[in-house]
Scaffold this motif. Sequence first.
Motif, PDB file in Angstrom:
ATOM      1  N   ILE A  37       7.462  23.372   6.537  1.00 44.28           N
ATOM      2  CA  ILE A  37       5.935  22.486   5.796  1.00 44.28           C
ATOM      3  C   ILE A  37       5.176  22.347   7.149  1.00 44.28           C
ATOM      4  N   SER A  38       4.047  21.923   5.490  1.00 46.35           N
ATOM      5  CA  SER A  38       2.939  22.466   6.409  1.00 46.35           C
ATOM      6  C   SER A  38       1.871  21.250   7.817  1.00 46.35           C
ATOM      7  N   ASP A  39       2.011  20.206   6.560  1.00 45.66           N
ATOM      8  CA  ASP A  39       1.750  19.278   6.920  1.00 45.66           C
ATOM      9  C   ASP A  39       3.021  18.070   7.591  1.00 45.66           C
ATOM     10  N   ILE A  40       2.856  18.179   8.922  1.00 48.89           N
ATOM     11  CA  ILE A  40       3.769  16.891   9.800  1.00 48.89           C
ATOM     12  C   ILE A  40       2.508  15.921  10.240  1.00 48.89           C
ATOM     13  N   LEU A  41       2.809  15.102  10.030  1.00 49.65           N
ATOM     14  CA  LEU A  41       1.850  14.189  10.004  1.00 49.65           C
ATOM     15  C   LEU A  41       2.521  13.254  12.019  1.00 49.65           C
ATOM     16  N   GLY A  42       3.420  13.647  12.333  1.00 44.04           N
ATOM     17  CA  GLY A  42       4.252  13.093  13.619  1.00 44.04           C
ATOM     18  C   GLY A  42       5.137  13.705  13.829  1.00 44.04           C
ATOM     19  N   ARG A  70       4.312   1.982  13.213  1.00 45.27           N
ATOM     20  CA  ARG A  70       3.270   3.202  14.131  1.00 45.27           C
ATOM     21  C   ARG A  70       3.014   4.095  12.808  1.00 45.27           C
ATOM     22  N   ILE A  71       4.165   4.589  12.165  1.00 46.18           N
ATOM     23  CA  ILE A  71       4.216   5.421  11.046  1.00 46.18           C
ATOM     24  C   ILE A  71       3.681   4.477  10.135  1.00 46.18           C
ATOM     25  N   PHE A  72       3.885   3.553   9.398  1.00 43.69           N
ATOM     26  CA  PHE A  72       3.058   2.785   8.718  1.00 43.69           C
ATOM     27  C   PHE A  72       1.638   2.329   8.619  1.00 43.69           C
ATOM     28  N   ARG A 107      -4.843   6.671   6.437  1.00 38.37           N
ATOM     29  CA  ARG A 107      -4.337   7.338   5.531  1.00 38.37           C
ATOM     30  C   ARG A 107      -4.736   7.016   4.141  1.00 38.37           C
ATOM     31  N   ILE A 108      -4.082   6.532   3.502  1.00 34.06           N
ATOM     32  CA  ILE A 108      -4.320   6.622   1.907  1.00 34.06           C
ATOM     33  C   ILE A 108      -5.656   5.864   1.640  1.00 34.06           C
ATOM     34  N   TYR A 163       1.186  -1.001   0.650  1.00 34.31           N
ATOM     35  CA  TYR A 163      -0.031  -0.091   0.057  1.00 34.31           C
ATOM     36  C   TYR A 163       0.760   1.475  -0.140  1.00 34.31           C
ATOM     37  N   LEU A 164       1.794   1.109   0.163  1.00 33.83           N
ATOM     38  CA  LEU A 164       3.217   2.313   0.372  1.00 33.83           C
ATOM     39  C   LEU A 164       2.700   2.839  -1.129  1.00 33.83           C
ATOM     40  N   LYS A 165       3.209   1.780  -1.927  1.00 40.64           N
ATOM     41  CA  LYS A 165       3.219   2.801  -2.880  1.00 40.64           C
ATOM     42  C   LYS A 165       2.997   3.827  -3.978  1.00 40.64           C
ATOM     43  N   ASP A 166       1.643   3.992  -2.946  1.00 40.23           N
ATOM     44  CA  ASP A 166       0.648   4.901  -3.375  1.00 40.23           C
ATOM     45  C   ASP A 166       0.925   6.233  -2.279  1.00 40.23           C
ATOM     46  N   SER A 167       1.334   6.370  -1.926  1.00 43.14           N
ATOM     47  CA  SER A 167       2.028   7.267  -0.284  1.00 43.14           C
ATOM     48  C   SER A 167       2.892   7.583  -1.198  1.00 43.14           C
ATOM     49  N   ASP A 168       2.238   9.149  -0.691  1.00 45.98           N
ATOM     50  CA  ASP A 168       3.077  10.660  -0.953  1.00 45.98           C
ATOM     51  C   ASP A 168       3.740  11.460  -0.140  1.00 45.98           C
ATOM     52  N   ALA A 169       3.659  10.442   1.283  1.00 46.33           N
ATOM     53  CA  ALA A 169       4.678  11.017   2.020  1.00 46.33           C
ATOM     54  C   ALA A 169       5.887  10.485   2.234  1.00 46.33           C
ATOM     55  N   LEU A 170       6.702  11.806   2.946  1.00 51.51           N
ATOM     56  CA  LEU A 170       7.982  11.203   3.303  1.00 51.51           C
ATOM     57  C   LEU A 170       8.408  11.378   5.100  1.00 51.51           C
ATOM     58  N   ILE A 171       9.347  10.169   5.430  1.00 52.39           N
ATOM     59  CA  ILE A 171       9.583  10.360   6.632  1.00 52.39           C
ATOM     60  C   ILE A 171      11.088  11.663   6.145  1.00 52.39           C
ATOM     61  N   MET A 172      11.385  12.144   7.442  1.00 52.37           N
ATOM     62  CA  MET A 172      12.854  12.799   7.632  1.00 52.37           C
ATOM     63  C   MET A 172      13.247  12.798   8.802  1.00 52.37           C
ATOM     64  N   ASN A 173      13.924  11.912   8.898  1.00 56.52           N
ATOM     65  CA  ASN A 173      15.296  11.493  10.108  1.00 56.52           C
ATOM     66  C   ASN A 173      16.124  12.283  10.623  1.00 56.52           C
ATOM     67  N   ILE A 174      16.593  12.933  11.769  1.00 56.55           N
ATOM     68  CA  ILE A 174      17.587  13.544  11.519  1.00 56.55           C
ATOM     69  C   ILE A 174      18.291  13.119  12.911  1.00 56.55           C
TER      70      ILE A 174
END
Length: 570
Positions: free
Chosen positions: A395-400, A558-560, A566-567, A365-376
């Motif tokens: 970034i206006s849309d932070i999901l977590g 949790r992210i997945f 969301r998808i 299902y992640l193939k249909d995702s437009d999201a990014l993970i930003m890991n610092i």
Amino acid sequence: MERTVPKSASDEIDLYIRTIYFLLRSTTEVQIRSLEEIHAGMNSSLHVDARKEEPDTSALIYATLRLPSCISEVNTIVLGQSSLVFARHGYQDVESWKQVYTKARRRPTYYDHEGVLAVFIASQSDIEDVVPILTAYEIEWNKIHAILQKNMDKVLDLPETKLMDLTDLANLLNVNEDDAARLRTIWGADEVNLLKKIAKRRCNFRVRLLSGSLSEYWRATRIWWDNIEEAQPSLLERPVYFISSNPHSIPNLLSGYALKNRDLLVDFIEKKSDRNLKEEWKCLQQSDCATSMENFLYYTLKKYQQSTEGKESIQKQIDEEEANGIRRIPSQHSFDVETQLIELNKLDFNTLDPRLFANGEKGDYLKDSDALIMNIDYPLGLGAYHILIKIAEHISDILGVYIMGKSATLNGVRGDVMIPNVVQDEHSKNTYIFQNVFSAANVMPFLNYGTVLDNQKALTVLGTFLQNSHLMDVMYREGYTDIEMEAGPYLSAIYEMSRPKRHPVNEIVNLQGVEFDIGILHYVSDTPMSKGKNLGAGTMSYEGVDSTYASSLAILRRIFEQERNRIRNK
């Protein structure tokens, strides 16, 4: 609502901090020795024997691991937020100096080979970390200097090509053999040369802060962010899951590089690795230990890439990660916080760590995702606040927001995982109450050695040395068991991301109702109530890998899960 807050700003600690900043107001260099008495009087839990004539080896090792090896040649330490700040104050092209590194801190540090060390700082938390470390190192150097002065002829006659007998070294330094062995581990082949340097001169550091203004920290953070935005402009237009963790566990779980190179890593274990790694591998094969095969391969990959023959695989791993949507962006011209941008729809679902999905899912299902993970790579103290505020600005849309880092514990052991839902922040003086999306059930299935302690109360302290036994006793009696350095500043930023005003000061702050996930996990690296059980006394080794990956798996699962929902709801 009744509020009981740890009275952590004890008179001694408060005096130490105020004195540091009084001194650093000067436009010229100030001597660290001005702080030695106040430092010793603080009775830091990391420097309990500061006043004794005998060396405090744990404090010396702790400080040494957080300073570059050239520190024995350094006279002056200059602190600045960016290359522009250094240039404005007459230190041109500091980035052309030799870049030097430490084992346990990530600050861009450059040495001019003439006694000057330039250190890049991200926030006042770096000052409150660097200065006590320098002070502890100077105190312990000068203790050993006084001891060696009594045996100067013997020291100068030592052959530099041969290490001393361990018993002789212990007797020379007036320490026990265990401490002598620990010192030998960090000094290595430079042991005799360093002893001669210590014998010949006292340590007398001078330090200069080029600019202490908040605006310079903001500028440094903007430089950091501009580099990321330039590397991937699409980041501004896509939803983001933000993780503050480390540069290895998240990519290892998502790239599959170590798992695909299992045969290479096993060959390294059997032919060229150290005895401990071979014993762990044998134990794993015989199923006599709880070690996860995947975790063990990740741990081995790190050891392999630290070896001569494994260095070329670092670039191979980076190239393979990029082919699978994982891009590493190193910092430039300011503080050292590596960023990884991970495009979920580009991951190779056949090579992901098998523990990332439950019930036989593959993650298609992640193939249909437009999201990014930003890991610092997690920053220190207030740097966390500056970074997350800058990210939220663009970034206006932070999901977590998911935070994973080291902590000290007053009720567990090294390798445990702490999950707080209350954080007392010593920077803002706020007590933050929030809904942590993680519980013990999310982490425990992947933890082989430790225990998960949820529903904990965390204290975000100002610095590692800025604690003493009285403070920890008060904290423990008031229920604060989780000591760390980033959660409070992150929660201050989250408040401003979800409220129409700046975070308050010295209040109870309820963050219930925030529209995105808040998840905080701490893996235990120190047990300060047990004498000597801090990272000056050793390293995390495999127990740190186990708790790190258990926490990382919980975050990614949790992210997945959130992304799947969301998808489906689009």
